[in-house]
Design a protein around this motif. Structure first.
Motif, mmCIF file in Angstrom:
data_model
loop_
_atom_site.group_PDB
_atom_site.id
_atom_site.type_symbol
_atom_site.label_atom_id
_atom_site.label_comp_id
_atom_site.label_asym_id
_atom_site.label_seq_id
_atom_site.Cartn_x
_atom_site.Cartn_y
_atom_site.Cartn_z
ATOM 1 N N GLY A 48 9.607 0.884 -2.835
ATOM 2 C CA GLY A 48 9.882 1.402 -1.504
ATOM 3 C C GLY A 48 8.687 1.454 -0.596
ATOM 4 N N GLN A 50 5.896 0.366 2.113
ATOM 5 C CA GLN A 50 6.046 -0.463 3.304
ATOM 6 C C GLN A 50 5.246 -1.752 3.214
ATOM 7 N N ARG A 78 6.980 9.410 0.548
ATOM 8 C CA ARG A 78 8.007 9.507 -0.482
ATOM 9 C C ARG A 78 8.074 10.866 -1.161
ATOM 10 N N ARG A 324 10.034 9.031 9.422
ATOM 11 C CA ARG A 324 9.937 8.430 8.093
ATOM 12 C C ARG A 324 10.852 7.218 7.970
ATOM 13 N N GLU A 325 12.028 7.302 8.596
ATOM 14 C CA GLU A 325 13.008 6.223 8.485
ATOM 15 C C GLU A 325 12.799 5.122 9.518
ATOM 16 N N TRP A 326 11.775 5.266 10.343
ATOM 17 C CA TRP A 326 11.492 4.277 11.392
ATOM 18 C C TRP A 326 10.930 3.031 10.719
ATOM 19 N N SER A 327 11.774 2.054 10.465
ATOM 20 C CA SER A 327 11.404 0.917 9.620
ATOM 21 C C SER A 327 10.891 -0.286 10.389
ATOM 22 N N ASN A 328 10.950 -0.241 11.735
ATOM 23 C CA ASN A 328 10.487 -1.388 12.507
ATOM 24 C C ASN A 328 9.021 -1.672 12.217
ATOM 25 N N GLY A 329 8.663 -2.944 12.059
ATOM 26 C CA GLY A 329 7.315 -3.305 11.642
ATOM 27 C C GLY A 329 6.284 -3.338 12.747
#
Length: 708
Positions: A48, A50, A78, A324-329
């Motif tokens: 998990g 990044q 995490r 935390r859930e902001w997954s944009n790179g």
């Protein structure tokens, strides 16, 4: 397959350790690297990470010091098990205790340095006294001075080492606090609504004097389909705020802290800056917090916008989860808007944002926007550690309002908010007679400015009825009206004082004054004359803006009751004149013209507080007398004769010998010996009223009212 694995890190202690964000712990600090050892055992979600997998982190971590930063990011994002968290909490308390001890030691060293500096001064004085009369004693003193210099140098090195140790401890504290963030599995759930970002419809326009924005970004949560465009006027403060955000925050990575009174446009200027960013490089999150109601979040990545509600009670956890859930790179920019220092959930949200930023400062930006005028206590070393920089946004002026409505499109948007119903103001209760209302856009802005003052929200977004209701509510909430003159709207204030205050930059200094003329008049009505004089006496003459405001309020209070003046004379004792009769006050706009003179004597008050030349004009139609009064607390004041001519013309007072025109400068008694009139502008403007050109300065009078 995802599962739980236990991460054991067996690091050796190197001479120097550098985190992923560039911060370094050197080997001289014996406990610095123990943080790596203390991270084990901790549980992480495998697969998990990044940037790197868990297995990569396990592969010879000491071969690449950047792994420490990745371990930290893993643990921070995490989370760990319960026993590990308790251990971290214990370590955090230990670090806090050690920081306190180091700070105490620094103070002790500072005190010792000061003592040595005093000893050096004593020795230097003795050396100068002895001179060359006693060479032996002179040499001994020189040696003593040299020893003291060496001791001072050693102490300063010790101080430097202690400060370095303190900073390293704070780095570790930030590090360990970050590792306490909870697992997303236990975080609050977020319901997002997605829509097109619509960025093609926003941006600078009309020769870059205005910014076109989608109003749905400002106030609603929805599907984004029902949208309305709006123009923002790019005044000087708007552009300065953009410069701060670009140069200090975006380019240099500072944690921006934007402050200012309500209604200065802090939020809209910040949001407009976000929407101008290159969304191929940046993705942005705008979080709005409220005091009572739920807030909201707007997130833009590429061409997609998504929104969600931020429940007030769980704001801290929700902000932590959405970051935390902001997954944009992309690189990321977060704005925390509406921050209030007396709201615990706001602090929780800020802490979540701060920890998120600290994970990767090179690619993450954070700005806090608040209507509080200060951050309460300020700790220099903490600000330095956080790279925190402040920016103050000043309130609007009448000239900026007038420039804003020059655009017909802008004026049409705000026209309905400029309507004034004088019945709402209860002017008679304040001792004010009804003013004449003009219908031009400029006249309507000037009239609304009497009520709205420095708040563009009051001017362009709220009706006169709502503004009056808003102001009256604020007055009821303030137990001590003197707070307004202190500018007491710090981060811990739970009162509504800031609704009554505007922030102005005057002569390079920030001053907090009553936000509008209406508020000033209500203050004057609410506070007894003796109390006004008492508050006035508490402020030094150097605080000219606040003292001038109070002095002006005292003057108009006395005008209504019956003013007594003592005049300055060149070579004789001051002369006390007979008291004036009480006068009603009439607000007027000298730019409108065609004002009819009332039958009884009245005091005309310019509707704009920025009126040049004078603050009041007392007119007695029967006695054919017009007296201009300029109220000031400064050592000198200009005599701007063209403004007097404009007022006389607007009131229909004809030139000639029929009318007597006087000009009085009203000053505090202590200014009498030093006050001077300078410069004199527009000489000859009042020749038609008996003021000989070149002799105006001699003819103007100087007086003071009794304040005891």
């Amino acid at each position: 397959m995802r599962g739980l694995l236990v991460l054991f890190a067996c690091f050796k202690r190197p001479a120097n350790v550098q985190f992923a964000d560039g911060r370094e712990l050197d080997g001289s600090f014996c406990g610095a690297f123990e943080v790596a050892r203390s991270l084990t055992p901790l549980t992480c979600l495998s697969g998990g990470f990044q940037t790197r997998s868990a297995q990569t982190l396990l592969d010879n971590p000491e071969s690449d010091l950047r792994n420490i930063g990745n371990v930290r990011e893993c643990l921070t994002l995490r989370g760990g098990d319960e026993s590990s968290e308790k251990g971290v909490e214990k370590e955090i308390k230990g670090l806090q205790k050690e920081i306190k001890s180091v700070k105490k030691e620094i103070k002790s060293v500072e005190k010792e340095i000061k003592s040595v500096e005093n000893d050096i001064q004593v020795v230097e004085k003795e050396i100068k006294s002895v001179g060359q009369q006693d060479p032996r004693r002179h040499a001994e003193l020189r040696e003593d001075k040299e020893q003291l210099r060496k001791k001072e140098e050693q102490l300063r090195k010790k101080e430097e080492q202690l400060r370095k140790k303190e900073e390293q401890l704070r780095q570790l504290l930030l590090f360990r606090e970050g590792s306490l963030q909870k697992s997303p599995l236990s975080g609050a759930s977020i319901a997002w609504t997605e829509s097109d970002a619509g960025l093609d419809r926003v941006g600078l326009c009309n020769d870059k004097k205005y910014f076109r924005v989608d109003t749905s970004y400002l106030m609603v949560i929805g599907d984004g389909n029902s949208r309305q465009e709006r123009l923002l006027y790019c005044r000087e403060a708007f552009l300065k705020q953009h410069t701060f955000l670009r140069e200090r925050v975006l380019d240099r990575g500072a944690l921006g802290w934007i402050m200012g009174s309500p209604g200065t446009g802090k939020t809209t200027a910040t949001l407009s800056f976000l929407l101008m960013l290159d969304m191929n490089e940046w993705s942005v999150t705008f979080i709005r917090l409220n005091a009572v109601a739920d807030g909201f979040c707007v997130q833009v990545a590429g061409s997609t916008r998504r929104t969600c509600v931020i429940e007030r009670i769980t704001a801290g956890k929700l902000v932590e989860t959405l970051l935390r859930e902001w997954s944009n790179g992309n690189r990321r920019f977060v704005v925390l808007d509406g921050f209030l220092g007396h709201q615990p959930n706001h602090w929780e949200a800020f802490d979540a944002c701060r920890r998120w930023r600290d994970i990767d400062r090179s690619n993450r930006r954070l700005v806090v926007v608040t209507s509080m005028a200060s951050r309460d206590k300020i700790y220099y070393h903490e600000d330095k550690l956080l790279q925190l920089e402040e920016h103050l946004v000043v309130s609007w002026t009448i000239d900026e309002y007038l420039q804003a409505v020059q655009s017909d499109e802008f004026y049409e948007e705000v026209e309905s908010m400029l309507e004034m119903d004088l019945g709402l103001l209860d002017l008679s209760r304040l001792g004010i007679k009804k003013m004449q209302l003009g219908r031009s856009k400029e006249a309507r802005v000037r009239q609304k400015h009497y009520l709205a003052g420095g708040s563009c929200r009051h001017m362009f977004e709220m009706s006169a009825y709502d503004v009056v209701k808003f102001i009256h509510q604020a007055f009821r909430s303030v137990p001590d009206l003197e707070l307004i003159f202190r500018g007491n709207i710090g981060a811990s204030s739970t009162q509504l004082v800031n609704r009554l205050i505007a922030t102005f930059a005057i002569d390079g200094e920030v001053r907090w004054l009553p936000a509008s003329e209406y508020i000033s008049w209500k203050l004057m009505h609410e506070i007894e004359a003796e109390e006004l004089k008492r508050v006035f006496s508490k402020y030094s003459i150097s605080n000219a803006a606040v003292k001038g405001c109070l002095f002006e309020m005292i003057f108009f209070k006395e005008v209504q009751r019956g003013l007594r003046l003592t005049y300055r004379r060149s070579h004789n004792r001051p002369r006390e004149a007979r008291p004036w009769k009480g006068h009603s006050v009439v607000f007027f706009d000298p730019l409108q013209g065609n004002h009819s003179l009332p039958r009884t004597a009245v005091c005309f008050r310019p509707i704009s507080e920025l009126q040049g030349g004078y603050d009041a004009l007392i007119v007695d139609k029967n006695a054919k007398k017009a007296v201009f009064v300029q109220v000031t607390v400064r050592e000198k004041h200009a005599l701007k004769l063209s403004f007097f001519l404009d007022a006389l013309t607007a009131l229909g007072i004809p030139p000639g010998r029929a009318w007597k025109v006087e000009i009085i400068f009203l000053i505090p008694n202590q200014r009498m010996p030093v006050f001077r009139i300078s410069p004199v502008e527009d000489c000859g403007a009042l020749e038609g009223y008996g003021w000989k050109k070149g002799e105006e300065k001699k003819k103007a009078k100087v007086a003071f009212p009794p304040l005891n």
